[in-house]
Design a protein around this motif. Structure first.
Motif, mmCIF file in Angstrom:
data_model
loop_
_atom_site.group_PDB
_atom_site.id
_atom_site.type_symbol
_atom_site.label_atom_id
_atom_site.label_comp_id
_atom_site.label_asym_id
_atom_site.label_seq_id
_atom_site.Cartn_x
_atom_site.Cartn_y
_atom_site.Cartn_z
ATOM 1 N N ASN B 32 0.804 -1.267 0.154
ATOM 2 C CA ASN B 32 0.095 -0.018 0.013
ATOM 3 C C ASN B 32 0.683 1.319 0.097
ATOM 4 O O ASN B 32 1.805 1.395 1.026
ATOM 5 C CB ASN B 32 -0.801 0.260 1.214
ATOM 6 N N SER B 37 3.480 9.938 -0.426
ATOM 7 C CA SER B 37 4.459 9.187 0.458
ATOM 8 C C SER B 37 5.896 9.458 -0.175
ATOM 9 O O SER B 37 6.936 9.057 0.609
ATOM 10 C CB SER B 37 4.264 7.746 0.380
ATOM 11 N N THR B 38 6.315 10.031 -1.238
ATOM 12 C CA THR B 38 7.407 10.332 -1.964
ATOM 13 C C THR B 38 7.929 9.291 -2.569
ATOM 14 O O THR B 38 9.129 9.084 -3.296
ATOM 15 C CB THR B 38 8.532 11.094 -0.845
ATOM 16 N N LYS B 88 -2.438 22.407 1.548
ATOM 17 C CA LYS B 88 -2.597 22.468 2.731
ATOM 18 C C LYS B 88 -3.837 23.457 3.262
ATOM 19 O O LYS B 88 -4.045 23.658 4.660
ATOM 20 C CB LYS B 88 -1.269 23.587 3.385
ATOM 21 N N VAL B 106 3.801 3.785 3.409
ATOM 22 C CA VAL B 106 4.513 2.841 2.685
ATOM 23 C C VAL B 106 4.689 1.408 3.708
ATOM 24 O O VAL B 106 5.168 1.199 4.375
ATOM 25 C CB VAL B 106 6.186 3.245 2.737
ATOM 26 N N GLU B 107 3.520 0.601 3.026
ATOM 27 C CA GLU B 107 3.173 -0.170 3.861
ATOM 28 C C GLU B 107 3.004 -1.644 3.128
ATOM 29 O O GLU B 107 2.764 -1.843 2.022
ATOM 30 C CB GLU B 107 1.671 -0.068 4.593
#
Ligand SMILES: Nc1nc2c(ncn2[C@@H]2O[C@H](COP(=O)(O)OP(=O)(O)OP(=O)(O)O)[C@@H](O)[C@H]2O)c(=O)[nH]1
Ligand SMILES: [Mg+2]
Ligand SMILES: [Zn+2]
Lengths: 233, 115
Positions: B32, B37-38, B88, B106-107
């Motif tokens: 995932n 997340s970059t 933002k 990052v999973e």
């Protein structure tokens, strides 16, 4: 597809590192050592800023430096020659960042002995500074176990960097803006830059300096002095 | 290279999970990955191919990426909105008191094993 077994993991890739980093911070607290993680793009002035800062602090604090680089040891030698403080080189073996495990190995080399053996004894150093690999992406994701994170943004890089690398700016406690001597040659907007930094991180301290002449470095040195004292309380 | 470093972490976790479950070969690793997340998915799968094929456990193993859209929550008005489109500042009320609800992940979600 009928013969597929599914093993559920549901685990963040950063989880192990985050845990190791928290454990390292706990050790550092016990030993009374303040670890600063210093990050920036390549060439922003990390080494030059460190030399200026250390020369202002070395009579007040016992300081050591760990220079992380993919492969050279130029910076470690430069620090030792220019300041006289203990300075070691950590090679990342091609990796673009340091993680908590590599940082702990470095600290063991500086402080000496196995971390568990020396954990109860006070350390020979008050402040250890880690110059991380020049890069604004990866070091932001890997907690090194440092007490505080600092980054240097230099004027030629532009004032919109906080918009492009939000994670890096959001994790930094202090942002040093270096090379202010070249402000006349770049359309770098200092006020906009501060505004963008505070959008990402309202609590960040922003310190403009010129590492070449030493202008403003006193403010960074004082920030460090205060933080080290607070950590050792 | 950022993604390669991440790949080494994934391999370490997968190896450990495989050992705990007595698995000798993994056919798919499902990740995932949050939208902000970059991580660049194509770079991640390229690095994966290079590194995974060096391991018996992971030779030919596919890295499947399930993206997670980024969502920001606004404390000003209590609403959620898509992060990438609006950043933002809350599009509902203009507040800057906002924070990322999800999209940073990052999973490793799961391993698939063919028997
Ligand atoms: N004009 C100007 N140049 C500076 C200043 N600070 C550093 N430099 C120059 O910038 C270059 C890079 O400085 P370093 O201190 O080596 O930067 P660094 O971030 O340690 O670089 P890496 O370790 O290679 O990532 C050198 O040529 C310095 O002399 C400054 O305040 N003004
Ligand atoms: Mg340097
Ligand atoms: Zn709102």
């Amino acid at each position: 597809m009928e013969n597929v077994k599914i093993i559920e993991i549901k685990k963040s890739v950063f989880e192990d590192n985050d845990r190791a980093a928290d454990a390292l911070r706990g050790e550092l607290k016990k030993k009374g050592v303040f670890l600063l993680n210093l990050m920036s793009s390549p060439g922003s002035g990390k080494t030059t800023t460190l030399i200026q800062t250390i020369n202002r602090l070395k009579d007040k604090l016992r300081i050591a430096v760990m220079e992380a680089d993919i492969d050279s040891d130029v910076d470690a030698i430069k620090i030792k020659e220019a300041t006289g403080v203990e300075s070691i080189q950590l090679h990342t073996g091609g990796m673009c960042h340091l993680d908590a495990e590599m940082t702990e190995q470095g600290l063991t080399a500086v402080i000496g002995g196995q971390p568990s053996e020396v954990s109860s004894q006070p350390s020979a150093f008050d402040l250890v500074i880690l110059e991380n690999v020049g890069n604004l992406v990866c070091p932001a994701e890997f907690d090194t176990g440092a007490v505080k994170n600092a980054m240097i943004l230099s004027v030629p890089e532009g004032h919109d960097k906080p918009l492009k690398y939000p994670l890096m700016f959001s994790i930094c406690d202090v942002v040093v803006i270096n090379k202010i001597d070249v402000l006349p040659y770049f359309d770098f907007d200092m006020e906009k830059c501060k505004e963008y930094i505070h959008m990402r991180n309202p609590k960040a301290t922003v310190i403009p300096i010129c590492a070449k002449t030493g202008e403003g470095v006193e403010a960074f040195a004082n920030w460090l002095l205060k933080e080290v004292a607070r950590w050792k309380e | 290279m950022h993604e390669l470093g991440i790949v080494f972490y994934i391999i370490r976790d997968v190896k450990q999970a495989a050992q705990e479950n007595g698995v000798e070969h993994v056919s798919t690793v499902v990740m995932n990955i949050g939208e902000v997340s970059t991580i660049i998915p194509e770079y991640l799968t390229d690095c994966w191919r290079w590194a995974a094929d060096k391991e018996d456990l992971l030779r030919g193993c596919e890295l499947k990426i399930e993206p997670i859209p980024a969502v920001t929550h606004c404390d000003g008005c209590g609403k959620d909105y898509p992060t990438v489109a609006h950043g933002k500042i809350c599009p509902h009320c203009g507040s800057e008191k906002t924070w990322l609800l999800r999209g940073n992940e990052v999973e490793i979600k799961e391993l698939r094993v063919e028997n």
